[in-house]
Design a protein around this motif. Structure first.
Motif, PDB file in Angstrom:
ATOM      1  N   TYR A 711     -11.412 -16.662  38.801  1.00  0.00           N
ATOM      2  CA  TYR A 711     -10.548 -16.147  39.874  1.00  0.00           C
ATOM      3  C   TYR A 711      -9.099 -16.607  39.672  1.00  0.00           C
ATOM      4  CZ  TYR A 711      -8.172 -16.148  44.352  1.00  0.00           C
ATOM      5  OH  TYR A 711      -7.233 -15.984  45.338  1.00  0.00           O
ATOM      6  N   ARG A 712      -8.920 -17.896  39.366  1.00  0.00           N
ATOM      7  CA  ARG A 712      -7.558 -18.429  39.181  1.00  0.00           C
ATOM      8  C   ARG A 712      -6.854 -17.728  38.017  1.00  0.00           C
ATOM      9  NH1 ARG A 712     -10.548 -23.468  39.669  1.00  0.00           N
ATOM     10  NH2 ARG A 712     -10.410 -24.224  41.819  1.00  0.00           N
ATOM     11  N   TYR A 713      -7.607 -17.485  36.956  1.00  0.00           N
ATOM     12  CA  TYR A 713      -7.017 -16.806  35.796  1.00  0.00           C
ATOM     13  C   TYR A 713      -6.581 -15.396  36.170  1.00  0.00           C
ATOM     14  CZ  TYR A 713      -6.791 -14.372  31.309  1.00  0.00           C
ATOM     15  OH  TYR A 713      -6.386 -13.606  30.254  1.00  0.00           O
ATOM     16  N   LEU A 714      -7.446 -14.674  36.883  1.00  0.00           N
ATOM     17  CA  LEU A 714      -7.114 -13.303  37.274  1.00  0.00           C
ATOM     18  C   LEU A 714      -5.933 -13.279  38.243  1.00  0.00           C
ATOM     19  CD1 LEU A 714     -10.716 -11.850  37.695  1.00  0.00           C
ATOM     20  CD2 LEU A 714      -9.094 -11.375  35.852  1.00  0.00           C
ATOM     21  N   ALA A 715      -5.871 -14.286  39.118  1.00  0.00           N
ATOM     22  CA  ALA A 715      -4.745 -14.353  40.049  1.00  0.00           C
ATOM     23  C   ALA A 715      -3.435 -14.570  39.288  1.00  0.00           C
ATOM     24  CB  ALA A 715      -4.967 -15.470  41.063  1.00  0.00           C
ATOM     25  N   LYS A 716      -3.482 -15.416  38.283  1.00  0.00           N
ATOM     26  CA  LYS A 716      -2.293 -15.674  37.464  1.00  0.00           C
ATOM     27  C   LYS A 716      -1.877 -14.409  36.716  1.00  0.00           C
ATOM     28  CE  LYS A 716      -0.717 -18.625  33.673  1.00  0.00           C
ATOM     29  NZ  LYS A 716      -1.117 -19.699  32.713  1.00  0.00           N
ATOM     30  N   GLU A 717      -2.879 -13.688  36.145  1.00  0.00           N
ATOM     31  CA  GLU A 717      -2.578 -12.447  35.446  1.00  0.00           C
ATOM     32  C   GLU A 717      -1.983 -11.409  36.393  1.00  0.00           C
ATOM     33  OE1 GLU A 717      -3.342 -11.567  31.876  1.00  0.00           O
ATOM     34  OE2 GLU A 717      -2.885 -13.707  32.096  1.00  0.00           O
ATOM     35  N   ARG A 718      -2.511 -11.365  37.638  1.00  0.00           N
ATOM     36  CA  ARG A 718      -1.991 -10.407  38.623  1.00  0.00           C
ATOM     37  C   ARG A 718      -0.541 -10.716  38.962  1.00  0.00           C
ATOM     38  NH1 ARG A 718      -5.248 -10.382  44.045  1.00  0.00           N
ATOM     39  NH2 ARG A 718      -4.228 -12.427  44.172  1.00  0.00           N
ATOM     40  N   ALA A 719      -0.238 -12.018  39.120  1.00  0.00           N
ATOM     41  CA  ALA A 719       1.142 -12.401  39.414  1.00  0.00           C
ATOM     42  C   ALA A 719       2.066 -12.063  38.249  1.00  0.00           C
ATOM     43  CB  ALA A 719       1.193 -13.901  39.726  1.00  0.00           C
ATOM     44  N   LEU A 720       1.578 -12.266  37.030  1.00  0.00           N
ATOM     45  CA  LEU A 720       2.376 -11.936  35.848  1.00  0.00           C
ATOM     46  C   LEU A 720       2.657 -10.441  35.782  1.00  0.00           C
ATOM     47  CD1 LEU A 720       3.627 -12.879  33.157  1.00  0.00           C
ATOM     48  CD2 LEU A 720       1.394 -12.535  32.095  1.00  0.00           C
ATOM     49  N   LEU A 721       1.607  -9.639  36.045  1.00  0.00           N
ATOM     50  CA  LEU A 721       1.781  -8.185  36.026  1.00  0.00           C
ATOM     51  C   LEU A 721       2.769  -7.747  37.098  1.00  0.00           C
ATOM     52  CD1 LEU A 721       0.978  -5.382  34.986  1.00  0.00           C
ATOM     53  CD2 LEU A 721      -0.952  -5.415  36.590  1.00  0.00           C
ATOM     54  N   ALA A 722       2.686  -8.370  38.287  1.00  0.00           N
ATOM     55  CA  ALA A 722       3.613  -8.012  39.369  1.00  0.00           C
ATOM     56  C   ALA A 722       5.041  -8.333  38.962  1.00  0.00           C
ATOM     57  CB  ALA A 722       3.232  -8.756  40.643  1.00  0.00           C
ATOM     58  N   GLY A 723       5.246  -9.466  38.255  1.00  0.00           N
ATOM     59  CA  GLY A 723       6.591  -9.821  37.803  1.00  0.00           C
ATOM     60  C   GLY A 723       7.135  -8.823  36.806  1.00  0.00           C
ATOM     61  N   VAL A 724       6.295  -8.380  35.869  1.00  0.00           N
ATOM     62  CA  VAL A 724       6.731  -7.397  34.877  1.00  0.00           C
ATOM     63  C   VAL A 724       7.051  -6.073  35.559  1.00  0.00           C
ATOM     64  CG1 VAL A 724       6.030  -6.056  32.858  1.00  0.00           C
ATOM     65  CG2 VAL A 724       5.437  -8.487  33.013  1.00  0.00           C
ATOM     66  N   ALA A 725       6.197  -5.672  36.512  1.00  0.00           N
ATOM     67  CA  ALA A 725       6.431  -4.412  37.229  1.00  0.00           C
ATOM     68  C   ALA A 725       7.750  -4.456  37.983  1.00  0.00           C
ATOM     69  CB  ALA A 725       5.275  -4.144  38.188  1.00  0.00           C
TER      70      ALA A 725
END
Length: 887
Positions: A711-725
């Motif tokens: 879950y923590r890994y996916l949350a980090k990936e989601r935050a990274l994707l949001a930053g790129v977007a």
């Protein structure tokens, strides 16, 4: 008599004599001194050393063995085998010399109809140790005449493990093959005619430090006298089958027959071909046995040995004329031949084939690469006017690129060149010396486990961790710095042995539990738990408070959060393994694993990178199984029943008579496993694959997070994707398309930049033409190119300059300077070639100045150096060379 029958008769003979039949151990044992099991007694070493009490007084086995020191000699003579079977009988303080001698003699000489081998007693000789009057007397009593008993020194007839430990005199039995095989005089005169078939070791002393076979001190007698014997099954087979050597026996000759069929050559015609046939036969059998026991090709250790064996098979087959892949055929015939004694070869044939064929495919590519490198090396040698390929180059081809020396020799002869074999052999000898010294540095006496023997004999630690995380226990022993201690105080590191424990000891890929051991006023932090003799739990702890004393009643507790995470990781590993087999097929077999709280790593046999679709499917199947909330059942049964049910086992692992089966979702996953697990698959939580990579030839690795870590890994990936977007000012689901557009634009820009750079380089061609020097009838451009011009552009520029001279004889030499390297190009037009100028010859004039070399054709040669400070001197050398030739 067939080899399988020879094995069976041996075991039956000793079982009738009260011995317990012990199955062969795996070729891989956890012994720091051994790459592979190389003798029949290896699995019994703890009993001989007194570290463990044997469960039987006498035993017999036929042990699989591999010895690799003589790989280079295999096939050259008929006496060397890498794989062999050692039949043995063992006594642990029960019987001694007289019965060992009698049992061996009876089996060898008893008629075939009575279960013996039927050897003619008149053709058997024996040797004894120099001062072993007792053994000689016993041989005389059994009927061997004194003229067929020879005494030999410590190097021949005194056995030890090569390190401090048990040792003793031995007596060897030889068979006289007859005068056509050598001179009279017994084993001392000729060991080709007189073949050793059995060695009886009378283990009665303890040796000290020393080197070699006869340079050590004998410290004194052992507490008990033991027997360790070894009869070479292959040697007995070739004698009983009436053939001249082991390669003619029923388990090796059919492999040679298959090689004849695949290559079109015949065995027994030319010695060089016979060597290659024998290499194939020996190595194919050894490779199959190693793969069956879990070894995979690699770049070091066991994997490197297997890789060498497989590559020598491919090389030998190619030299014999094979044009197509051969490995699958060889693995199949080895399985057919050996499966009656080792049925795992038949049941696991598909995996064995996959591993072997994968290495063959990779090596065939290596051969192609090596051929190209050889061509470049040969061209460079010729360009410098040489006739011999340096030993350093031959060694590099062999050591770095896996290119066999005999192929180098053969191709050199075809190119009209020789090879500096002496230089090559010197470098190989230096490499072997370094390896031997490294091995010797690592070789030491077996770890002294004697201190645990009493505790192991007292009984196994009761592991309570499957049912509870906290257990009452009694301190059986405390060990500090390898010594028993009555008490351990605050601040001390100590090994604690308890009668029962809920803490999991590291094994099966699962790392050990963390936890505590407490009592009134006492607290120990447990950081690791290891097993001794697979039965005794050793808690490695630090005393944080108070004192702990042997005999104390304590409370042992596993860290609940740690255990929960560990069970998620281990059960997740089973999910991923099952998913891999479902997506990729049954050949995706486990080759190793590591699991710890929140994380799993799984290695498996597979050729080639997984596709994105395959990885997505594996993750999806795993999580579908998690979501199905499968029950997790565990039960204990015997090994044959577990295999009949389809339970998967880890190759190379030695299992006992009883095994623990972990079943998740019925047929979805069933494996032999001693680890801790969740009770329902949903407790694993989400499984997120982190990636997939290669960890060796034919072995891939997947890594994943599970549970909260997922879950923590996916949350980090989601935050990274949001930053790129946010940076790209597009919704998250449009990020991939937007990134692809940017990448394409970048590629277009890079191509345009390359075109601009190339145009700029070519634009300078006219200025270089203006700098041409006329030397005799030749125009010479020998200049330093602009700094930073890469080799490819340098070639383009040189070709353009050459073309501008038309029909005038011209030589163009450009030396570049790129990040401390000196790429160079030499080109000669047709008119200059007609005057005798060759591009490759000119390289030798300046190569030493820039510490470089290269080669090519008369029209064009190129290469690189490593010394930019020599550019000016190199250009001057070219001018001198052209002037000399033009004059």
């Amino acid at each position: 008599m067939q080899t399988h029958e020879i094995r069976r008769r041996f075991l039956d003979h000793f079982v009738r004599a009260g011995h317990t039949e012990v199955p062969s151990a795996s070729l891989i044992l956890a012994d720091p001194n051994l790459l592979f099991v190389n003798a029949g007694m290896v699995q019994f070493v703890p009993y001989f050393l007194g570290q463990q009490t044997p469960p039987y007084a006498r035993a017999t086995s036929v042990q699989k063995c591999v010895r690799t020191l003589d790989i280079e000699n295999v096939g050259i003579t008929t006496r060397h085998n890498t794989f062999f079977q050692m039949a043995g009988n063992f006594s642990f303080g029960d019987y001694f010399k007289r019965e060992a001698i009698s049992l061996a003699w009876t089996l060898l000489t008893a008629p075939v109809a009575d279960g013996g081998y039927g050897f003619d007693p008149e053709r058997l000789w024996v040797t004894v140790y120099l001062d072993d009057d007792e053994a000689e007397r016993m041989w005389l009593e059994i009927g061997v005449p004194s003229e067929r008993i020879q005494r030999r020194g410590m190097a021949d007839n005194y056995w030890s493990m090569g390190i401090p430990g048990p040792c003793g005199p031995c007596s060897e039995i030889y068979f006289d093959r007859g005068p056509e095989f050598g001179v009279e005089g017994g084993p001392e005169a000729d060991e080709d005619r007189y073949i050793e078939i059995w060695n009886l070791v009378f283990m009665q002393n303890e040796r000290g430090q020393g080197r070699g076979k006869d340079d050590f001190e004998i410290l004194g007698p052992l507490p008990k006298q033991n027997i360790d014997t070894g009869m070479g099954v292959e040697r007995v087979a070739f004698l009983l089958q009436g053939v001249e050597n082991v390669y003619e026996t029923d388990l090796l000759r059919p492999i040679i027959d298959k090689a004849e069929e695949l290559t079109g050559r015949s065995y027994g015609v030319e010695h060089a071909d016979d060597v290659r046939f024998r290499v194939i036969a020996d190595h194919a059998r050894t490779a199959a046995m190693l793969i069956a026991d879990g070894v995979n090709p690699g770049n070091d250790g066991r994997g490197y040995v297997l890789r060498r064996l497989l590559r020598r098979i491919v090389r030998s087959a190619r030299l014999l004329g094979a044009e197509k892949p051969v490995m699958a055929e060889f693995m199949r015939i080895v399985s057919d031949l050996m499966a009656p004694s080792y049925p795992e070869l038949a049941t696991d044939l598909r995996r064995i084939e996959t591993v072997a064929v994968g290495e063959e495919t990779a090596f065939l590519k290596t051969l192609n690469t090596g051929s190209t490198l050889f061509d470049n090396t040969a061209a460079a040698v010729k360009a410098e006017g040489g006739r011999t390929i340096p030993g350093t180059d031959a060694f590099t081809l062999h050591d770095t690129y896996g290119f066999p020396i005999d192929l180098t020799l053969e191709m050199a002869a075809e190119a009209g060149l020789a090879v500096d074999e002496d230089g090559f052999r010197t470098l190989m000898a230096e490499q072997r010396k370094r390896a031997k010294e490294d091995a010797q540095a690592r070789k030491h006496a077996h770890a002294d486990l004697t201190i645990y023997k009493e505790l192991v004999d007292r009984g196994a630690t009761e592991f309570t961790g499957f049912d509870e995380l906290t257990s009452e226990a009694t301190v059986l022993a405390l060990i500090i710095d390898g010594v028993r201690a009555p008490v351990a105080s605050q601040g001390q590191d100590v090994e604690v042995i308890l009668d029962r424990s809920p803490l999991y000891a590291e094994s099966g890929g699962q790392i050990a539990d963390r936890g505590t051991i407490t009592a009134s006023g006492v607290k120990l932090r447990v950081d690791d738990v290891q097993k001794i003799a697979k039965t005794l739990w050793v808690h490695k702890a630090t005393v944080e408070q108070g004192q702990i004393t042997e005999g104390d009643a304590v409370l042992a507790q596993a860290d609940q959060a740690w255990r929960n995470g560990a069970t998620q990781g281990h059960s997740g590993t089973h999910m991923v393994h099952a998913a891999l087999r479902q997506v990729l097929g049954p050949n995706a077999v486990q080759a190793g694993s590591l699991n710890k709280p929140g994380y799993l790593r799984f290695d498996f046999n597979w050729q080639g990178q997984l596709s994105d679709r395959q990885k997505a499917d594996i993750e999806a199947v795993s999580n579908d199984a998690v979501g199905a909330n499968f029950p997790v059942n565990t039960f204990v049964t015997d090994l044959p029943d577990a295999k009949r049910m389809g339970a998967l086992a880890l190759f190379g692992e030695n299992y006992g008579d009883e095994v623990r089966v972990v079943e998740i979702g019925g047929p979805f996953s069933m494996e032999l496993c001693g680890g801790t697990h969740v009770r329902h698959s949903s407790q694993i939580g989400p499984i997120t694959l982190l990636g997939e990579s290669s960890v060796g030839s034919g072995i891939r690795r997947v890594e994943a997070f599970v549970g909260l870590d997922s879950y923590r890994y996916l949350a980090k990936e989601r935050a990274l994707l949001a930053g790129v977007a946010s940076s790209l000012k597009v919704p998250s689901d449009e990020v991939p398309a937007r990134v692809e557009q940017l990448v394409e634009r970048l590629k277009v820009a890079e191509k345009e930049l390359e075109r601009t750079k190339t145009a700029a380089v070519l634009a300078s061609a006219a200025s270089f033409v203006d700098k041409a020097e006329r030397i005799g009838s030749v125009l010479l451009v020998a200049v330093a190119a602009p700094e930073g011009v890469p080799a490819g552009d340098l070639r383009t520029l040189a070709t353009d300059i050459r073309g501008r001279f038309g029909a005038e004889p011209a030589v163009v030499v450009l030396l570049g300077d790129v990040d401390g390297k000196v790429p160079f190009v030499v080109t000669v037009n047709k008119p200059a070639q007609e005057l005798g100028f060759k591009a490759g010859d000119l390289v030798s004039s300046f190569g030493s100045s820039i510490a470089g070399r290269g080669g090519g054709k008369p029209e064009m040669a190129q290469g690189a150096g490593s010394d930019p400070t020599g550019i000016a001197a190199g250009l001057a050398a070219v001018r001198a060379r052209v002037a000399e030739s033009a004059g």
